[in-house]
Design a protein around this motif. Sequence first.
Motif, PDB file in Angstrom:
ATOM      1  N   ALA A 133       1.011  -1.367  -0.352  1.00 50.88           N
ATOM      2  CA  ALA A 133       0.609  -0.065   0.295  1.00 50.88           C
ATOM      3  C   ALA A 133       0.756   1.717   0.227  1.00 50.88           C
ATOM      4  O   ALA A 133       0.818   2.306  -1.338  1.00 50.88           O
ATOM      5  N   GLU A 134       1.526   1.199   0.761  1.00 47.40           N
ATOM      6  CA  GLU A 134       3.061   2.891   1.312  1.00 47.40           C
ATOM      7  C   GLU A 134       3.548   2.775  -0.233  1.00 47.40           C
ATOM      8  O   GLU A 134       3.504   4.198  -0.584  1.00 47.40           O
ATOM      9  N   ARG A 135       3.746   1.775  -0.684  1.00 47.32           N
ATOM     10  CA  ARG A 135       4.718   2.377  -2.407  1.00 47.32           C
ATOM     11  C   ARG A 135       3.847   2.880  -3.517  1.00 47.32           C
ATOM     12  O   ARG A 135       4.240   3.067  -4.139  1.00 47.32           O
ATOM     13  N   GLU A 136       2.523   1.962  -3.572  1.00 46.20           N
ATOM     14  CA  GLU A 136       1.658   2.104  -4.435  1.00 46.20           C
ATOM     15  C   GLU A 136       1.039   3.504  -4.486  1.00 46.20           C
ATOM     16  O   GLU A 136       0.719   4.060  -5.604  1.00 46.20           O
ATOM     17  N   VAL A 137       0.722   3.744  -3.219  1.00 46.04           N
ATOM     18  CA  VAL A 137       0.362   5.298  -2.990  1.00 46.04           C
ATOM     19  C   VAL A 137       1.144   6.275  -2.913  1.00 46.04           C
ATOM     20  O   VAL A 137       1.056   7.428  -4.155  1.00 46.04           O
ATOM     21  N   VAL A 138       2.853   6.287  -2.642  1.00 45.60           N
ATOM     22  CA  VAL A 138       3.808   7.287  -2.855  1.00 45.60           C
ATOM     23  C   VAL A 138       3.694   7.380  -4.505  1.00 45.60           C
ATOM     24  O   VAL A 138       3.619   8.058  -5.715  1.00 45.60           O
ATOM     25  N   ALA A 139       3.577   6.092  -5.127  1.00 45.37           N
ATOM     26  CA  ALA A 139       3.745   5.932  -6.815  1.00 45.37           C
ATOM     27  C   ALA A 139       2.798   6.872  -7.487  1.00 45.37           C
ATOM     28  O   ALA A 139       2.304   7.402  -8.672  1.00 45.37           O
ATOM     29  N   ALA A 140       1.664   6.496  -7.111  1.00 49.91           N
ATOM     30  CA  ALA A 140      -0.460   7.132  -7.219  1.00 49.91           C
ATOM     31  C   ALA A 140       0.014   8.659  -6.947  1.00 49.91           C
ATOM     32  O   ALA A 140      -0.624   9.434  -8.456  1.00 49.91           O
ATOM     33  N   ALA A 141       0.556   8.881  -5.949  1.00 51.50           N
ATOM     34  CA  ALA A 141       0.562  10.492  -6.227  1.00 51.50           C
ATOM     35  C   ALA A 141       1.435  11.442  -6.828  1.00 51.50           C
ATOM     36  O   ALA A 141       1.690  12.951  -6.677  1.00 51.50           O
ATOM     37  N   ASP A 142       2.688  10.702  -7.736  1.00 52.61           N
ATOM     38  CA  ASP A 142       3.529  11.549  -8.698  1.00 52.61           C
ATOM     39  C   ASP A 142       3.039  12.168  -9.718  1.00 52.61           C
ATOM     40  O   ASP A 142       2.121  11.631 -10.211  1.00 52.61           O
ATOM     41  N   GLY A 143       3.070  13.300  -9.997  1.00 53.64           N
ATOM     42  CA  GLY A 143       2.322  13.945 -10.451  1.00 53.64           C
ATOM     43  C   GLY A 143       1.695  14.878  -9.538  1.00 53.64           C
ATOM     44  O   GLY A 143       0.613  16.018 -10.518  1.00 53.64           O
ATOM     45  N   ALA A 144       0.719  14.230  -8.993  1.00 56.55           N
ATOM     46  CA  ALA A 144      -0.560  15.228  -7.811  1.00 56.55           C
ATOM     47  C   ALA A 144       0.060  15.958  -7.188  1.00 56.55           C
ATOM     48  O   ALA A 144       0.819  16.533  -7.104  1.00 56.55           O
ATOM     49  N   ASP A 145      -1.297  17.104  -6.898  1.00 54.66           N
ATOM     50  CA  ASP A 145      -0.986  18.382  -6.629  1.00 54.66           C
ATOM     51  C   ASP A 145      -1.476  18.403  -5.078  1.00 54.66           C
ATOM     52  O   ASP A 145      -1.132  19.239  -3.877  1.00 54.66           O
ATOM     53  N   LEU A 146      -1.923  17.218  -4.457  1.00 57.16           N
ATOM     54  CA  LEU A 146      -2.365  17.096  -3.322  1.00 57.16           C
ATOM     55  C   LEU A 146      -2.922  15.685  -3.255  1.00 57.16           C
ATOM     56  O   LEU A 146      -2.964  15.224  -4.280  1.00 57.16           O
ATOM     57  N   LEU A 147      -2.581  14.799  -1.587  1.00 61.81           N
ATOM     58  CA  LEU A 147      -2.597  13.936  -2.058  1.00 61.81           C
ATOM     59  C   LEU A 147      -3.345  13.878  -0.214  1.00 61.81           C
ATOM     60  O   LEU A 147      -2.559  14.052   0.347  1.00 61.81           O
ATOM     61  N   VAL A 148      -4.472  13.208  -0.143  1.00 58.60           N
ATOM     62  CA  VAL A 148      -5.256  13.468   1.283  1.00 58.60           C
ATOM     63  C   VAL A 148      -5.272  11.700   1.401  1.00 58.60           C
ATOM     64  O   VAL A 148      -5.238  11.298   1.382  1.00 58.60           O
TER      65      VAL A 148
END
Length: 161
Positions: free
Chosen positions: A95-110
Motif C-alpha cells: 500500500a505505502e509504495r503504491e500510494v507514493v507512486a500514484a501521487a507522482d504528479g499530483a498536487d495534493l494527497l489526502v
Amino acid sequence: MRVIVWLVEGTWPACVDAARGYARGAGEVVLLHVDEPVADLAHGAFAGLLGRAGSEPDPERRLLELGGTSAAELLDAAAARLGRPCTRLERIGRAEREVVAAADGADLLVLARDGDRSRLGPHSLGKAVRFVVDHAPCPVLLVWPEAAPDLTTLPPPPPRP
C-alpha cells in the motif's frame, strides 16, 4: 489541480469529506484503493500443505473475487459521498509504495491517520501512513478519521538538563 484520495476501510469517509471541503476547485479527484496481495499469500500457504492441497479448492481465486468486490463497493460508496465526477483507481501491492507512486504528479494527497487515534502524537501514524507522509512527492493533507483528541493528550515536554 489533481487530488489523490487514499481510501482505506474504516477511515475513507474522513478522507472523502476532506477532499470535498479542501479541494473544491480541483480539476481531477482520484479515489485510490490499494489491495495487499493476500491472495498470493493464501495460495502459497495452500500450496505448502505437503500433498494435502488437492483435497480442497485453492483459496486464491475466491480471495481475488472477494477483494475485487470489496474494493469496487468501497470506491462506489466513496464516489457517491464525494458527489462529483472522479476517477477511480485500484492498485495491488504494498500500500505505502503504491500510494507514493500514484501521487507522482499530483498536487495534493489526502490520507487519514491509521495508528493510535486516542491521543496526539507520532503514534497516531501507522507504518504505511508514516512511509507515505515521509516519501510523498506532493503536499499531503493528513486528517483525523474522527474528532482529534484533546490537547491534554500531548505528552509532557522532556526534562531540561
